[in-house]
Scaffold this motif. Structure first.
Motif, PDB file in Angstrom:
ATOM      1  N   THR A 124      -1.047 -13.680  -0.507  1.00 11.11           N
ATOM      2  CA  THR A 124      -2.179 -12.768  -0.320  1.00 11.11           C
ATOM      3  C   THR A 124      -2.927 -12.643  -1.639  1.00 11.11           C
ATOM      4  O   THR A 124      -2.305 -12.408  -2.679  1.00 11.11           O
ATOM      5  CB  THR A 124      -1.699 -11.376   0.126  1.00 11.11           C
ATOM      6  N   GLU A 173      -4.532 -19.816   0.066  1.00  6.21           N
ATOM      7  CA  GLU A 173      -4.577 -20.455   1.380  1.00  6.21           C
ATOM      8  C   GLU A 173      -3.183 -20.713   1.947  1.00  6.21           C
ATOM      9  O   GLU A 173      -3.039 -21.062   3.120  1.00  6.21           O
ATOM     10  CB  GLU A 173      -5.366 -21.759   1.291  1.00  6.21           C
ATOM     11  N   ARG A 174      -2.156 -20.546   1.121  1.00  8.78           N
ATOM     12  CA  ARG A 174      -0.787 -20.749   1.604  1.00  8.78           C
ATOM     13  C   ARG A 174      -0.379 -19.583   2.506  1.00  8.78           C
ATOM     14  O   ARG A 174      -0.843 -18.457   2.356  1.00  8.78           O
ATOM     15  CB  ARG A 174       0.162 -20.877   0.419  1.00  8.78           C
ATOM     16  N   ASP A 175       0.534 -19.857   3.414  1.00 11.83           N
ATOM     17  CA  ASP A 175       0.866 -18.911   4.476  1.00 11.83           C
ATOM     18  C   ASP A 175       1.381 -17.572   3.965  1.00 11.83           C
ATOM     19  O   ASP A 175       1.050 -16.529   4.530  1.00 11.83           O
ATOM     20  CB  ASP A 175       1.911 -19.524   5.423  1.00 11.83           C
ATOM     21  N   ASN A 176       2.205 -17.576   2.939  1.00 11.01           N
ATOM     22  CA  ASN A 176       2.825 -16.310   2.513  1.00 11.01           C
ATOM     23  C   ASN A 176       2.198 -15.748   1.239  1.00 11.01           C
ATOM     24  O   ASN A 176       2.817 -14.966   0.530  1.00 11.01           O
ATOM     25  CB  ASN A 176       4.330 -16.491   2.307  1.00 11.01           C
ATOM     26  N   ARG A 210       9.115 -13.314   0.369  1.00 11.51           N
ATOM     27  CA  ARG A 210       8.537 -13.181   1.707  1.00 11.51           C
ATOM     28  C   ARG A 210       7.016 -13.093   1.618  1.00 11.51           C
ATOM     29  O   ARG A 210       6.289 -13.635   2.453  1.00 11.51           O
ATOM     30  CB  ARG A 210       9.108 -11.917   2.358  1.00 11.51           C
ATOM     31  N   ARG A 211       6.513 -12.428   0.565  1.00  9.66           N
ATOM     32  CA  ARG A 211       5.067 -12.320   0.353  1.00  9.66           C
ATOM     33  C   ARG A 211       4.780 -12.335  -1.132  1.00  9.66           C
ATOM     34  O   ARG A 211       5.406 -11.611  -1.901  1.00  9.66           O
ATOM     35  CB  ARG A 211       4.545 -11.012   0.971  1.00  9.66           C
TER      36      ARG A 211
END
Length: 265
Positions: free
Chosen positions: A162, A157-160, A121-122
């Protein structure tokens, strides 16, 4: 983020940084480390929310591992554990060795991040601290460190994904953030990294992890010299000997938390 994110599981992979070297020793003989500290806070957040499930945590990191070893020895296991939150740190051991093939490091790190991010998820990645003001001789590796930092930033830069960026934080120049070997964080350093991760995930700040420590008492030249000589004898020469003989501090060492078990137990 408007709400505190809740995670039910965490899987950490990497090298000595994630293993937690030089933080306080736990009763079982393992180091605590920033990853354990993050897991402790996430477990508490989950319990406070009354989410009705137990937090689970695995830490597969082993000291001394190169990025290829992390991918080969920890990657499949991390994917199989299927943690909601996955942390990945690696590549600095490669960069510190002469003749580092940074293109290989980037390919391996990128492919591993792709595999982990497809299931998590992250995914949390890291940009290392800036060693240029703290370590003599670091100019040799600064081009590789800067290039690796740019590459990790692109992955972020990917959505999931950090990225926890430790690079532009002068507080980490303080010797008290580092253990006697000058390569691994002290307990205070690990505490700060844990807080940086938690804030990057959107949890409320417990303190300002970037704030400098109070001024330290002055140290005489003689004391500094004795410390330097001890550092060379206790830490540098054994490291050089391992490099010359092709050995690693992590050879034969198992992960401290290989299963995604309830945490705290």
């Amino acid at each position: 983020m408007n709400e505190t994110p809740l995670f039910r599981s965490m899987v950490a992979i990497g090298d000595s940084f994630t293993e937690g070297m030089c933080d306080q020793l736990l009763p079982d003989g393992h180091y605590r480390g920033w990853a354990d500290r993050v897991a402790e806070r996430l477990a508490a957040e989950l319990a406070d929310a009354g989410a009705g499930s137990e937090f689970r945590y695995a830490n597969l990191a082993v000291r001394g591992k190169l990025i290829g070893q992390i991918a080969d020895e920890q990657g499949d296991a991390a994917v199989a554990l299927d943690g909601e939150l996955v942390t990945l740190a690696g590549g600095l051991n490669d960069v510190m060795r002469p003749g580092c093939d940074l293109a290989h490091v980037e390919r391996t790190l990128g492919a591993l991040a792709e595999r982990l991010g497809a299931r998590a998820r992250r995914l949390v990645l890291f940009s290392s601290v800036d060693p240029s003001r703290r370590m003599r001789g670091s100019a040799r590796i600064m081009p590789q460190i800067l290039r690796l930092r740019r590459f990790v930033g692109e992955l972020g830069e990917r959505d999931n994904v950090t990225v926890v960026d430790l690079f532009h934080v002068p507080a980490f120049d303080d010797p008290r953030m580092w253990a006697e070997d000058r390569l691994h964080f002290s307990a205070e350093g690990h505490r700060r990294v844990a807080e940086a991760v938690l804030q990057a995930l959107g949890l409320p700040a417990a303190f300002d992890w970037r704030e400098p420590l109070p001024p330290a008492p002055g140290v005489s030249r003689a004391v500094r010299l004795r410390a330097d000589l001890r550092w060379l004898r206790i830490h540098v020469w054994p490291w050089v000997l391992r490099r010359l003989t092709g050995r690693s501090s992590g050879d034969g060492r198992p992960a401290k938390r290989p299963a995604l078990d309830r945490f705290p137990a």
